[in-house]
Design an enzyme around this catalytic site. Structure first.
Site, short mmCIF file in Angstrom:
data_model
loop_
_atom_site.label_atom_id
_atom_site.label_comp_id
_atom_site.label_asym_id
_atom_site.label_seq_id
_atom_site.Cartn_x
_atom_site.Cartn_y
_atom_site.Cartn_z
N ASP A 284 2.96 14.56 -27.78
CA ASP A 284 1.85 15.49 -27.87
C ASP A 284 2.26 16.80 -27.21
O ASP A 284 2.40 16.87 -25.99
CB ASP A 284 0.62 14.91 -27.16
CG ASP A 284 -0.61 15.77 -27.34
OD1 ASP A 284 -0.48 16.92 -27.82
OD2 ASP A 284 -1.72 15.30 -27.00
N SER B 208 -10.39 15.32 -27.21
CA SER B 208 -10.79 14.65 -28.44
C SER B 208 -11.21 13.20 -28.22
O SER B 208 -12.15 12.72 -28.85
CB SER B 208 -9.63 14.70 -29.45
OG SER B 208 -8.46 14.15 -28.87
N ILE B 209 -10.52 12.50 -27.34
CA ILE B 209 -10.75 11.07 -27.17
C ILE B 209 -11.55 10.76 -25.90
O ILE B 209 -12.26 9.77 -25.83
CB ILE B 209 -9.40 10.31 -27.17
CG1 ILE B 209 -8.74 10.45 -28.54
CG2 ILE B 209 -9.58 8.85 -26.83
CD1 ILE B 209 -7.36 9.87 -28.62
N GLY B 210 -11.45 11.61 -24.91
CA GLY B 210 -12.17 11.38 -23.67
C GLY B 210 -12.29 12.65 -22.86
O GLY B 210 -11.79 13.71 -23.25
#
Length: 582
Positions: free
Chosen positions: A414, A266-268
């Site tokens: 997470d 999602s972020i990288g």
């Protein structure tokens, strides 16, 4: 009336495009802007597919050509022509575990071997795509506007189909889903999130770990696409990020770099590389513009969630959004993540069965994180191993969760399966991805441990007392709410309620919680404390993982061992006389 509301949604979605356009000054090339606007909006709405580049899979014969081997006097890889093969392209099969992104549902009597859980039905898989990340506020807002318009258009199509052919039959006692939640719309949502990436995709991945009792089946099926990973950055955009973060000479520190990512989240996205000393490393590279667009992305996701009517009033969405923004801001700071990873490595030094990889500071920054590359089997693949191994892994996962909260008071929150990679040869769980790690206050941890013991021992008064102190209850709740809250606590405490191995699959915990949750959402008077959002995500992830792999775990023994050595603050009282009973 329904069609009018759908038309209103369509107009609202399209108006977002106009509003964003009006807010910003027009560039010199007006025609280019119009073209990009139309392509982006129609692409995300499903009217067109956009211009895509096929992205090779790990088994592709072209995989080796994605690896750049740098010369003795290296230059930026964007100018390098020395592209060679990896010695063994099979390494992709091992490290592909990093691309997994999810959690799910523990197993049989310890004295009797049960077969592994039946394999799930074949999942629809999405071929990886190479697309430039929308990096400016305008292009990201445009993407959400196009998605909103596409969802509204899909709703009109589904409504027309139902008028012509009738409403589809519902399953069991479930009512037919809204036309807004059609299969086509769910797929539109998933594919748009994969393209947008960032906070929007992160929320989609969080939703993907739920079950049908909480999220409608069509949405879950589409979110499975989200779990498989995001689209990937093209090479030129990737080089821009690396040059900006590490300087144009970053390649001088490497022997080779693989431009095909082993994970796109999602972020990288994560790339494999080899350091000058021969160490194999994983380089996590953040998508451009993601950190700066968290607030706007989440607000747009909130708007879409309101359109779908998926969020009940008792969820206190504004509070959840506030916590999500704070968490995502921390996850986008790779320097903070590097510090978290080093801290976990120190805390788990000497702990049997766990390994935290080394952080390579020399080639890391706020947007690039380089760590030792580790291999292993992600948790969902562990379900295919023998019963003894599954029991061992389930026990280690729950042991780690209890240790993080009640011993370290520092937890990696997470629960995605790909963050836990099991090495069969060493019987070690390799732990990765510490962006979501956080501290918990001593007073919160003390009272939470007391509440867990009360839940395990069936102590209603203890559950209510600790819930008030922790902020889950105000003390003004109705009897209906109090009863639902206590019963939910007992369901969660069931694995810890009796000695011996607990078979998580023998009790449908998630379904029981969802039934009680509907009552609590209707009658609750206050949102949960901020600490509960990430904590409960991790705890539910541990339970779901145990259910998924089909393990039997001595949960009560693990909990009592933690309780026996726990040092409380000023108040060291025991809730009930049988708290320490086995």
């Amino acid at each position: 009336m329904g069609s009018f509301r759908d038309l209103t949604r369509l107009l609202n979605g399209l108006s977002l495009v106009a509003n964003e356009f009006a807010k910003r000054s027009l560039p010199a090339d007006f025609q280019t802007l119009i073209n990009k606007t139309l392509v982006s909006a129609t692409d995300l709405s499903g009217i067109t597919k956009g211009k895509l580049h096929s992205f090779p899979t790990a088994s592709s014969s072209t995989t080796s050509h994605s690896v750049v081997v740098f010369a003795d006097n290296p230059s930026s890889p964007s100018h390098s022509t020395n592209i060679d093969r990896l010695a063994d392209s099979s390494s992709h099969a091992d490290v592909s575990a990093l691309a997994e992104d999810k959690c799910e549902p523990l197993t049989s009597p310890e004295t009797e071997e049960k077969p592994p859980p039946p394999p799930p039905p074949p999942l629809r898989r999405r071929r990886p795509r190479e697309r430039k990340v929308p990096a400016t506020p305008f292009t990201r807002a445009l993407g959400f506007a196009g998605l909103g318009a596409g969802l509204a258009w899909g709703t009109l199509q589904e409504s027309a189909k139902r008028i012509a052919f009738g409403t589809p039959n519902s399953e069991g006692n479930k009512s037919a889903l809204s036309p807004f939640l059609s299969e086509k719309n769910a797929e539109r949502l998933a594919l748009a999130l994969c393209r947008m990436r960032g906070a929007a995709l992160k929320i989609g991945q969080m939703l993907s770990i739920q079950d049908e009792s909480l999220v409608p089946a069509p949405i879950l099926a589409a979110l499975e696409i989200v779990r498989q990973g995001a689209d990937v950055m093209p090479k030129n955009q990737l080089n821009q990020v690396l040059n900006a973060e590490l300087g144009p000479g970053w390649s001088s520190k490497l022997i080779s770099f693989d431009y095909e990512p082993i994970a796109a989240a999602s972020i990288g996205q994560v790339h494999q590389a080899v350091m000058k000393d021969g160490m194999q490393v994983a380089m996590k590279i953040q998508y451009p513009g993601v950190a700066d667009s968290i607030d706007s992305d989440i607000e747009n996701v909130k708007l879409l969630l309101n359109y779908t009517n998926l969020i009940p009033k008792g969820l206190y969405l504004d509070r959840a959004i506030k916590v999500a923004k704070e968490e995502l801001s921390r996850e986008c700071d790779y320097k903070l993540e590097a510090a978290n990873q080093k801290r976990f490595r120190d805390l788990l030094t000497g702990a049997d069965g766990f390994y935290v990889p080394i952080v390579v500071d020399d080639i890391s920054s706020k947007r690039v994180l380089t760590t030792e590359l580790v291999h292993g089997i992600p948790i969902d693949k562990v379900a295919l191993l023998d019963q003894e191994t599954r029991n061992y892994i389930g026990k280690k996962l729950l042991e780690l969760t209890l240790m993080e909260l009640f011993v370290f008071r520092f937890m990696q929150t997470d629960p995605n399966w790909g963050n836990f990679l099991f090495d069969e040869a060493t019987k070690t769980i390799n732990l990765i991805d510490f962006g979501a790690a956080r501290d918990f206050p001593k007073s919160f941890v003390d009272d939470y441990l007391r509440m867990v013991l009360a839940c395990a021992n069936g102590d209603s008064n203890g559950v209510i007392e600790m819930s008030k102190r922790l902020g889950f209850l105000t003390g003004m709740e109705s009897d209906v709410m109090l009863d639902a809250h206590v019963q939910a606590g007992f369901v969660v405490g069931l694995p810890f309620s009796r000695p011996g191995g607990f078979d998580f699959r023998s009790a449908n915990i998630t379904q029981s919680i969802s039934h009680l949750g509907a009552t609590m959402l209707k009658h609750r008077l206050t949102p949960p404390p901020d600490e509960a959002y990430s904590l409960h995500r991790k705890l539910s992830g541990a339970f779901l993982a145990c259910i998924k792999i089909g393990a039997v775990v001595p949960c009560r023994e693990l909990l009592l061992e933690v309780y026996k050595h726990h040092k409380f603050g000023e108040e060291n009282q025991i809730l009930s006389s049988d708290t320490m009973s086995a």
